[in-house]
Design a protein around this motif. Structure first.
Motif, PDB file in Angstrom:
ATOM      1  N   ASP A   1      29.461  36.820 -10.041  1.00  0.00           N
ATOM      2  CA  ASP A   1      28.696  36.961 -11.281  1.00  0.00           C
ATOM      3  C   ASP A   1      27.216  37.224 -11.010  1.00  0.00           C
ATOM      4  O   ASP A   1      26.463  37.529 -11.935  1.00  0.00           O
ATOM      5  CB  ASP A   1      28.848  35.707 -12.147  1.00  0.00           C
ATOM      6  N   ARG A   2      26.805  37.137  -9.740  1.00  0.00           N
ATOM      7  CA  ARG A   2      25.399  37.334  -9.383  1.00  0.00           C
ATOM      8  C   ARG A   2      25.119  38.703  -8.768  1.00  0.00           C
ATOM      9  O   ARG A   2      23.985  38.958  -8.363  1.00  0.00           O
ATOM     10  CB  ARG A   2      24.945  36.231  -8.418  1.00  0.00           C
TER      11      ARG A   2
ATOM     12  N   GLU B   1      35.359  32.732 -11.989  1.00  0.00           N
ATOM     13  CA  GLU B   1      35.427  33.716 -10.914  1.00  0.00           C
ATOM     14  C   GLU B   1      36.866  34.114 -10.614  1.00  0.00           C
ATOM     15  O   GLU B   1      37.182  35.305 -10.448  1.00  0.00           O
ATOM     16  CB  GLU B   1      34.756  33.172  -9.651  1.00  0.00           C
TER      17      GLU B   1
ATOM     18  N   TRP C   1      22.543  27.351  -5.486  1.00  0.00           N
ATOM     19  CA  TRP C   1      23.419  28.311  -6.141  1.00  0.00           C
ATOM     20  C   TRP C   1      22.696  29.176  -7.166  1.00  0.00           C
ATOM     21  O   TRP C   1      23.337  29.907  -7.921  1.00  0.00           O
ATOM     22  CB  TRP C   1      24.611  27.585  -6.770  1.00  0.00           C
ATOM     23  N   ASP C   2      21.367  29.124  -7.171  1.00  0.00           N
ATOM     24  CA  ASP C   2      20.583  30.022  -8.012  1.00  0.00           C
ATOM     25  C   ASP C   2      20.291  31.274  -7.192  1.00  0.00           C
ATOM     26  O   ASP C   2      19.213  31.456  -6.642  1.00  0.00           O
ATOM     27  CB  ASP C   2      19.292  29.341  -8.459  1.00  0.00           C
ATOM     28  N   LEU C   3      21.290  32.160  -7.107  1.00  0.00           N
ATOM     29  CA  LEU C   3      21.291  33.261  -6.152  1.00  0.00           C
ATOM     30  C   LEU C   3      20.879  34.583  -6.783  1.00  0.00           C
ATOM     31  O   LEU C   3      21.147  34.844  -7.960  1.00  0.00           O
ATOM     32  CB  LEU C   3      22.688  33.416  -5.545  1.00  0.00           C
TER      33      LEU C   3
ATOM     34  N   SER D   1      30.359  34.140  -5.722  1.00  0.00           N
ATOM     35  CA  SER D   1      29.211  34.383  -6.617  1.00  0.00           C
ATOM     36  C   SER D   1      29.216  35.818  -7.142  1.00  0.00           C
ATOM     37  O   SER D   1      28.191  36.489  -7.205  1.00  0.00           O
ATOM     38  CB  SER D   1      27.891  34.071  -5.903  1.00  0.00           C
TER      39      SER D   1
ATOM     40  N   ARG E   1      28.522  26.085  -9.808  1.00  0.00           N
ATOM     41  CA  ARG E   1      29.462  27.204  -9.779  1.00  0.00           C
ATOM     42  C   ARG E   1      30.600  26.935 -10.754  1.00  0.00           C
ATOM     43  O   ARG E   1      30.884  25.786 -11.093  1.00  0.00           O
ATOM     44  CB  ARG E   1      30.063  27.380  -8.382  1.00  0.00           C
TER      45      ARG E   1
END
Length: 269
Positions: A246-247, A23, A190-192, A244, A18
């Motif tokens: 950005d996801r 963020e 964290w690969d969401l 998160s 992250r």
């Protein structure tokens, strides 16, 4: 004049998977439409916050790295009546991990947790157990221990290492659900990617948000989907959960910031 907002963050914290800095810089820029925003490191928050109408605690890092200063921040904020978002009345991560023990004892759908070796017999019999500090965060101090070696564990939480399909996180502002993300690969936390929750999923997450004593704040309900298809709580993050953002799609991000802005203004009303 716009209300004065102090955004507390550690822009330099090296969070695995992250980027706290990106963020919070983006969030601060968006909030400037309604607030006069300043940012500070968590170690500077206590002496600075008297000059602001509201303090927003964001990606400030695990407080176990500055426990005394965090205790002083809480003391000053509570004694002065400073408005802090998330509200400092939470009984989940902002108060340590005791809630995992409390929820286990109360029969909630949580990964079963004990803090005494004598109580390990109440846990599922598995080859390995997760051992972590009661005041831990961000996997600091977490380790996997074979059952035969648990006798040396003292003063820490003990959980069975539960096989699961994937992890999923539900994000709330105040008590209102905003969006969900999940990590399809259990080895890549964290690969969401966006997740469309079912009604049962939302009821699961809402139950923990309603249990917590936070009327004003951001909460993230982290859960795992077991091999049997059930959801179990992993953590209830109510202090400074990474979002998160950005996801998620742009529209979801805009809606979240709008909900956060409205919640901050309600707290000032």
């Amino acid at each position: 004049m716009r209300p004065r907002l102090l955004l507390v963050t550690d822009l330099g914290y090296p969070a695995a998977g992250r980027t706290y800095r990106d963020e919070d810089i983006d969030l601060a820029a968006r909030l400037r439409a309604d607030f006069a925003v300043a940012m500070c490191h968590p170690l500077d928050a206590a002496p600075l916050m008297a000059g602001f109408d509201l303090v927003l605690v964001r990606n400030s890092g695990p407080v176990l790295h500055y426990a005394e200063q965090y205790a002083e921040f809480r003391r000053v904020a509570l004694e002065s009546g400073t408005r802090v978002f998330s509200q400092l009345s939470g009984r989940a991560d902002m108060a340590g991990k005791q809630y995992l023990l409390d929820l286990t004892a109360a029969g909630y759908p949580v990964i079963p947790t004990v803090d005494r070796v004598e109580d390990v017999g109440s846990l599922p019999d598995v080859p390995e157990y997760v051992v972590k500090p009661k005041l831990g965060a961000d996997s600091v101090g977490l380790r996997f221990v074979p059952r035969a070696e648990l006798g040396a564990v003292t003063g820490q939480l003990i959980q069975p290492r539960v096989p699961f399909r994937y992890e999923v996180s539900f994000y709330f502002v105040d008590h209102t659900f905003q969006y969900a993300l999940h990590a399809p690969d259990p080895g890549r936390r964290w690969d969401l990617v966006p997740y469309e929750p079912t009604a049962a999923d939302l009821a699961f997450a809402q139950r923990f948000v309603d249990w917590n004593t936070v009327d004003h704040g951001i909460q993230r309900v982290d859960a795992c989907r077991t091999e049997d298809g059930d959801l179990l709580l992993v953590e209830l993050e109510d202090l400074n959960p990474f979002l998160s953002l950005d996801r998620v799609p742009p529209g979801t991000r805009d809606a979240f910031v709008a909900a956060l802005t409205a919640a901050l203004l309600r707290m000032l009303a």
